[in-house]
Design a protein around this motif. Structure first.
Motif, short mmCIF file in Angstrom:
data_model
loop_
_atom_site.label_atom_id
_atom_site.label_comp_id
_atom_site.label_asym_id
_atom_site.label_seq_id
_atom_site.Cartn_x
_atom_site.Cartn_y
_atom_site.Cartn_z
N GLN A 181 0.31 -24.60 7.75
CA GLN A 181 -0.88 -23.93 7.22
C GLN A 181 -0.48 -23.18 5.97
N ASP A 182 -1.42 -23.00 5.07
CA ASP A 182 -1.16 -22.20 3.88
C ASP A 182 -0.96 -20.75 4.26
N LEU A 183 -0.06 -20.08 3.54
CA LEU A 183 0.19 -18.67 3.77
C LEU A 183 -0.46 -17.86 2.66
N PHE A 184 -1.00 -16.71 3.03
CA PHE A 184 -1.68 -15.83 2.09
C PHE A 184 -1.18 -14.41 2.30
N TRP A 185 -1.32 -13.58 1.27
CA TRP A 185 -1.02 -12.16 1.39
C TRP A 185 -2.29 -11.43 1.81
N TYR A 186 -2.14 -10.50 2.75
CA TYR A 186 -3.21 -9.62 3.19
C TYR A 186 -2.65 -8.19 3.17
N ALA A 187 -3.54 -7.21 3.06
CA ALA A 187 -3.13 -5.81 3.10
C ALA A 187 -3.81 -5.14 4.29
N ALA A 188 -3.07 -4.22 4.91
CA ALA A 188 -3.63 -3.50 6.05
C ALA A 188 -3.03 -2.10 6.10
N ASN A 189 -3.76 -1.21 6.73
CA ASN A 189 -3.26 0.13 7.03
C ASN A 189 -2.83 0.15 8.48
N MET A 190 -1.63 0.68 8.70
CA MET A 190 -1.14 0.86 10.07
C MET A 190 -1.57 2.25 10.51
N VAL A 191 -2.63 2.31 11.28
CA VAL A 191 -3.22 3.57 11.70
C VAL A 191 -2.41 4.21 12.82
N SER A 192 -1.90 3.38 13.73
CA SER A 192 -1.08 3.86 14.84
C SER A 192 -0.18 2.72 15.29
N GLN A 193 0.72 2.99 16.21
CA GLN A 193 1.63 2.00 16.79
C GLN A 193 2.46 1.27 15.73
N ARG A 194 2.88 1.99 14.71
CA ARG A 194 3.62 1.40 13.59
C ARG A 194 4.85 0.60 14.04
N LYS A 195 5.69 1.22 14.87
CA LYS A 195 6.93 0.55 15.31
C LYS A 195 6.62 -0.73 16.07
N GLU A 196 5.62 -0.68 16.93
CA GLU A 196 5.26 -1.85 17.73
C GLU A 196 4.72 -2.97 16.85
N ILE A 197 3.90 -2.62 15.88
CA ILE A 197 3.34 -3.62 14.96
C ILE A 197 4.45 -4.27 14.16
N LEU A 198 5.35 -3.46 13.59
CA LEU A 198 6.44 -4.00 12.79
C LEU A 198 7.34 -4.92 13.62
N LYS A 199 7.60 -4.53 14.86
CA LYS A 199 8.43 -5.37 15.74
C LYS A 199 7.73 -6.69 16.02
N CYS A 200 6.44 -6.64 16.28
CA CYS A 200 5.65 -7.85 16.54
C CYS A 200 5.72 -8.79 15.33
N LEU A 201 5.51 -8.26 14.14
CA LEU A 201 5.55 -9.08 12.93
C LEU A 201 6.94 -9.69 12.74
N GLN A 202 7.97 -8.88 12.96
CA GLN A 202 9.34 -9.37 12.82
C GLN A 202 9.63 -10.47 13.85
N ASP A 203 9.22 -10.25 15.09
CA ASP A 203 9.45 -11.24 16.15
C ASP A 203 8.75 -12.57 15.84
N LYS A 204 7.61 -12.51 15.18
CA LYS A 204 6.87 -13.73 14.82
C LYS A 204 7.39 -14.36 13.53
N GLY A 205 8.34 -13.68 12.86
CA GLY A 205 8.88 -14.22 11.60
C GLY A 205 7.91 -14.11 10.45
N ILE A 206 6.99 -13.17 10.54
CA ILE A 206 5.98 -12.98 9.50
C ILE A 206 6.55 -12.07 8.42
N ARG A 207 6.46 -12.52 7.18
CA ARG A 207 6.96 -11.74 6.05
C ARG A 207 6.04 -10.55 5.78
#
Length: 164
Positions: free
Chosen positions: A6-32
């Protein structure tokens, strides 16, 4: 395109809470991802539109994506895609010394009225934006539309070339 990709795109988001958990999830999925210390809640995510929707559903309320503008078609609940050229310039400029950056309020039309230029050399080489005098110095203004605007430290005019 290969089957299953699939094509990859850049998106922007604010991490309102659970920052560490979100970053770990993204890293585990190999998402840049890309973030800047100057803007600690803001994160840029490079993924497919399907992955973006999965992230929105999983992290609802904790990871708030910037949406398309009201003037865009289907804008009400669709995350805004950031052009690769905008992200490239933003990454070039924001990955330098944080003391060389100023975060501006979201796009002030006065800052974006000039001719587009590209930096030919130096730490901001390859970045594109417009030049504006701020605090007495010429600075390159780089915008990620509707999300953020940053200004570099002084840039000598000899390092700039117009963008056609």
């Amino acid at each position: 395109m290969e089957e299953g990709t699939q094509d990859l795109f850049w998106y922007a988001a604010n991490m309102v809470s659970q920052r560490k958990e979100i970053l770990k999830c993204l890293q585990d999925k190999g998402i840049r991802t890309y973030s800047v210390a100057l803007m600690p809640r803001l994160i840029f995510i490079r993924c497919s539109s399907r992955e973006c929707e999965d992230l929105r559903q999983r992290w609802w309320g904790s990871l708030m994506f910037y949406l398309k503008r009201a003037s865009d078609k289907d804008a009400t609940k669709v995350p805004a895609v950031i052009r690769d050229s905008e992200m490239t310039s933003f990454i070039i400029v924001s990955s330098t010394n944080p003391d060389d950056l100023i975060q501006l309020d979201i796009p002030d039309p006065e800052f974006l009225a000039g001719q587009r230029v590209r930096v030919k050399d130096g730490p901001f080489k390859g970045a594109e934006g417009v030049v504006k005098r701020i605090k007495g110095d010429r600075r390159l203004i780089v915008e990620v539309k509707g999300i953020t605007v940053v200004a570099t430290s002084f840039i000598h005019p000899s390092l700039l070339e117009p963008v056609e």
